[in-house]
Design an enzyme around this catalytic site. Structure first.
Site, PDB file in Angstrom:
ATOM      1  N   ASP A   1      34.760  42.444  39.234  1.00 51.29           N
ATOM      2  CA  ASP A   1      35.832  43.030  38.410  1.00 51.29           C
ATOM      3  C   ASP A   1      36.503  44.088  38.360  1.00 51.29           C
ATOM      4  OD1 ASP A   1      35.265  45.864  38.315  1.00 51.29           O
ATOM      5  OD2 ASP A   1      34.407  45.826  35.754  1.00 51.29           O
TER       6      ASP A   1
ATOM      7  N   ASP B   1      39.077  47.567  36.663  1.00 53.82           N
ATOM      8  CA  ASP B   1      38.604  48.716  36.103  1.00 53.82           C
ATOM      9  C   ASP B   1      40.579  48.903  35.833  1.00 53.82           C
ATOM     10  OD1 ASP B   1      35.547  48.241  35.894  1.00 53.82           O
ATOM     11  OD2 ASP B   1      35.980  48.538  37.591  1.00 53.82           O
TER      12      ASP B   1
ATOM     13  N   ASP C   1      37.800  45.143  32.724  1.00 52.39           N
ATOM     14  CA  ASP C   1      37.368  45.873  31.982  1.00 52.39           C
ATOM     15  C   ASP C   1      39.005  47.147  32.072  1.00 52.39           C
ATOM     16  OD1 ASP C   1      34.857  45.576  31.357  1.00 52.39           O
ATOM     17  OD2 ASP C   1      34.050  47.502  33.163  1.00 52.39           O
TER      18      ASP C   1
END
Ligand code: GTP
Ligand code: MN
Ligand code: MN
Length: 380
Positions: free
Chosen positions: A205, A207, A304
């Site tokens: 992902d 962040d 995120d």
């Protein structure tokens, strides 16, 4: 052990991962990969202690500057228990560990590996599904499981989300978020954290940590950012959580908790891919319709977003840079060795009964009496 006493190792490995320099590349991958499979498998059986023991052994080996060639080299190394030593010995002798091979072949490991890789599916859910006979991705759909909104997104974008995010893709998403943030407030700042800050070239992902130089001005930023990104059609899924951290008056209750209470957003971005740079796979019946057209080629990417007030920024940055094991060890070191409690918001000194403020990561390491370990060497 007697043989060990006479040895003076060329290298010293301190007990806590936060005291060591752990680069991304190291010469003992053969061993650490094996130990991490055992760690992961123990986690799938919810044996936290065993999982951690294997992970700790692996993490120590990641910090070794030389390739292990004999079990004698293990002398004096911390955290490598009997079981891990046996695994290492077998790999030294046979090239592979029969136990690890067995795990890799096992139905349970294979199923849990796939199921837990779905966004929104943790070990508990995967275990329940496994006991209901679900073994793979297709079984989830055909069994008509009731899914959370998060899991629905995880299932829908499974293929994209299982392919690693490249540095280039991470930078592109960071740019997009920076533009959205700048259009709200030019003084607000976006920093890439997580694995990419540690120098990884691939991640699961992206962040991003967002802050504002003026305390309090960060409040409400996230909602505005989301509105902008959503209006640009860039959010395939998102779920926000409010900030539940009130100014520290009482010491952190659970110093070992990995959860923080920042305002945040767990999302799936729609990242446009440059023409002809998309998936090289031929279009098939299973390709979603909107992906068959090169002009609208895109990829789903997990992102995120976390917002921190500037007074807590250094702690948030340290807490979100990882690795997860490095963070866990920092907290354990603070608690057990320094009588302090560390989380992603603050550091509390239990002896002086006070919060220790910091505006840089360097200051936090100094508060803890640790030599500064730069992000690239936190790959514990
Ligand atoms: P990949 O994304 O797999 O490449 O690795 P990563 O190290 O970036 O992992 P991840 O994105 O899961 O987490 C990044 C860092 O944020 C790690 O240090 C985690 O411990 C931390 N992290 C993840 N979720 C939370 C959370 O809810 N609270 C806090 N404080 N930290 C978190
Ligand atoms: Mn990450
Ligand atoms: Mn993350």
């Amino acid at each position: 052990k007697a043989a060990c006493a006479s040895l003076t190792p060329d290298y010293m490995v301190p007990v806590y991962a936060c005291q060591r320099r752990t680069p991304l590349q190291h010469p003992n991958r053969l061993f650490t990969d094996a130990l991490e499979i055992l760690s992961e498998n123990a986690e799938f059986f919810e044996s936290e202690g065993r999982s951690l023991a294997f992970y700790k052994a692996s993490s120590v080996m990641k910090a070794l500057p030389i390739r292990l060639t004999s079990t004698v080299d293990l002398c004096g190394l911390p955290c490598i228990g009997e079981h891990s030593q046996r695994v290492i010995k077998e790999i030294l002798e046979d090239g592979v560990s029969s136990e690890v091979e067995g795990v890799l072949q096992s139905e349970r490991y294979q199923a849990m590996k796939v199921l837990t890789s779905i966004f929104g599916v943790g070990v508990k859910t995967a275990d329940r599904w496994y006991r209901e006979g679900i073994r793979n991705f297709g079984d989830i759909l055909s069994s008509g499981q009731k899914l959370t909104k998060e899991q629905e997104a995880g299932v829908k974008y499974f293929k994209d989300l299982s392919s690693p995010v490249t540095e280039e893709e991470a930078n592109s998403i960071t740019d997009t978020v920076r533009k959205a943030v700048a259009s709200i407030d030019t003084r607000a700042k976006v920093t890439i954290t997580g694995g990419f800050r540690r120098g990884k070239q691939r991640g699961h992902d992206v962040d991003l940590l967002i802050t504002h130089p003026e305390e309090g001005k960060e409040a409400g930023l996230l909602a505005q950012i989301i509105t902008i990104l959503d209006s640009q059609g860039l959010l395939l899924y998102y779920k926000t959580k409010e900030n539940t951290y009130t100014a520290p008056r009482e010491p952190p209750v659970k110093p070992h908790s990995t959860l923080d209470r920042f305002e945040r957003c767990f999302s799936v971005f729609k990242l446009s891919l440059p023409p002809f740079r998309g998936s090289q796979e031929p279009v098939s019946l299973s390709t979603p319709l909107d992906k068959t057209c090169i002009a609208t080629d895109w990829k789903a990417v997990r992102v995120d977003l976390v917002v921190s007030p500037c007074s807590q920024y250094a702690y948030a940055l340290l807490g979100w840079t990882g690795s997860q094991h490095f963070e866990r060890e920092l907290r354990r070191f603070a608690g057990s060795e320094k009588q302090m409690a560390l989380n992603s918001h603050a550091l509390y000194d239990r002896k002086q009964n006070e919060f220790l403020s910091a505006s840089t990561e360097e200051e936090i390491f100094a508060h803890l009496g640790l030599p500064f370990i730069p992000p690239h060497e936190r790959n514990a």
